[in-house]
Design an enzyme around this catalytic site. Sequence first.
Site, PDB file in Angstrom:
ATOM      1  N   ASP A 187     -10.764 -14.492  -7.301  1.00  0.00           N
ATOM      2  CA  ASP A 187     -11.187 -15.031  -8.600  1.00  0.00           C
ATOM      3  C   ASP A 187     -11.543 -13.858  -9.514  1.00  0.00           C
ATOM      4  O   ASP A 187     -11.510 -12.697  -9.106  1.00  0.00           O
ATOM      5  CB  ASP A 187     -12.376 -15.992  -8.447  1.00  0.00           C
ATOM      6  CG  ASP A 187     -13.549 -15.371  -7.683  1.00  0.00           C
ATOM      7  OD1 ASP A 187     -13.898 -14.197  -7.971  1.00  0.00           O
ATOM      8  OD2 ASP A 187     -14.093 -16.037  -6.796  1.00  0.00           O
ATOM      9  N   GLY A 242       0.732  -1.258   0.000  1.00  0.00           N
ATOM     10  CA  GLY A 242       0.000   0.000   0.000  1.00  0.00           C
ATOM     11  C   GLY A 242       0.756   1.300   0.000  1.00  0.00           C
ATOM     12  O   GLY A 242       0.181   2.332   0.328  1.00  0.00           O
ATOM     13  N   CYS A 264       8.391  -0.263 -12.165  1.00  0.00           N
ATOM     14  CA  CYS A 264       9.703   0.186 -11.692  1.00  0.00           C
ATOM     15  C   CYS A 264      10.788  -0.489 -12.524  1.00  0.00           C
ATOM     16  O   CYS A 264      11.813  -0.923 -12.016  1.00  0.00           O
ATOM     17  CB  CYS A 264       9.898  -0.071 -10.202  1.00  0.00           C
ATOM     18  SG  CYS A 264       9.676  -1.794  -9.695  1.00  0.00           S
TER      19      CYS A 264
END
Length: 401
Positions: free
Chosen positions: A284, A236, A354
């Site tokens: 899923d 996060g 990145c």
Amino acid sequence: MELIHRNLAIGIHDALQETFFEKNKYADKVIERLLKAHRKWGSQDRAVVSEIFYNIIRWKRRLEYYMGESVKPDNVYKLIVAYCLYSKTNYKRFEEFEGIKIADITTKLKKGTVPTKSIEYSIPEWLAETLEKELGPIWEKEMKALNEQAPTVLRANSLKTSAKELISDLAVENVVAYTVKNYPDAVQLEEKKNVFLTTAFKDGLFEVQDATSQKIGYFLDVKEGQRVVDVCAGAGGKTLHLAALMGNKGQIIALDIYEWKLAELKRRAKRAGAHNIETRMISDNKVIKRLHETADRLLIDAPCSGLGVLKRNPDSKWKIDQAFIDRIKKEQQQIIQDYSKILKKGGKMVYATCSILPSENNEQVAEFLKNNPDYKLIKDEKIMPSQGYDGFYMALIERLA
């Protein structure tokens, strides 16, 4: 010259063995466990151990050349000795470690030259070829930058403080930092410190986040009250930045395939005072389908080779190969194709990595746009390691109304 005592060398040896020879063991977690297990080591010893550990990982290929052989589980001490001689570090009592022929190493060190670019920059041969193929002549400049030590950059949590206020709070705790030009929330440390022990961290005033990583939150152009979906949220770091940029107003749905990462995100969000984040595990395809055409903003921080962040994760270059990059490129194309449907018509999304490879970045975006004419590129940007921070790519894409 720094002095490495025997107990520190043993710690470095064990950490290197774990990193190089045990599957799924990554350097940052290995060194974290080592330092936690040796709490009695002073701050200077801890800094020396961490620096030498990472530098040996960074320069492994060149050190192996000086050793005259590849590093194996039974000759890791020789790798440490090679580094100490290479870096002119004063290593105490070489003779205590049997089988180390210092003369063999010093002979090559005195020559001062290495036979190939891959040895010079301490990377696998395949990676040198890939970088040269994809980046052209600039690859050496970028690889040189990637072999430098990464600076420690914090992101001031604007829900609770500002960059200037954070600098003042850290100064009280003997942590010297300064602002970073063109990065409004970034604060860079003058020298490495364990900032996680500070009151400022415990109070949620900052997160550790590289300057270029912080740029992605601004690039997404979020607004208060919007519905934002972060589909590869991980623990996060970028999600928390989006919450701050939105002033805790609106909704952020953070998705990931790993429940433990989302649990860490929740813990960090609580400390940061970010209350507009909801986590959902991608168990899923139904989880994604329920979100189709519901997001004003979408962040796809895609899994990638990580070649833009080798400054801080040097072990990555020894753990991946060309086959991995080929697989991850297919995964990236699948992710952007599937997850882009979450965006509302008229909404905007950012595809970011990145990595510094065009094949993972602008070429992926071009392929997506070719197959999806109802999306258009607004702008993109690549930040290279030679600019001082991590290498990143980001593309802002709009779904046409």
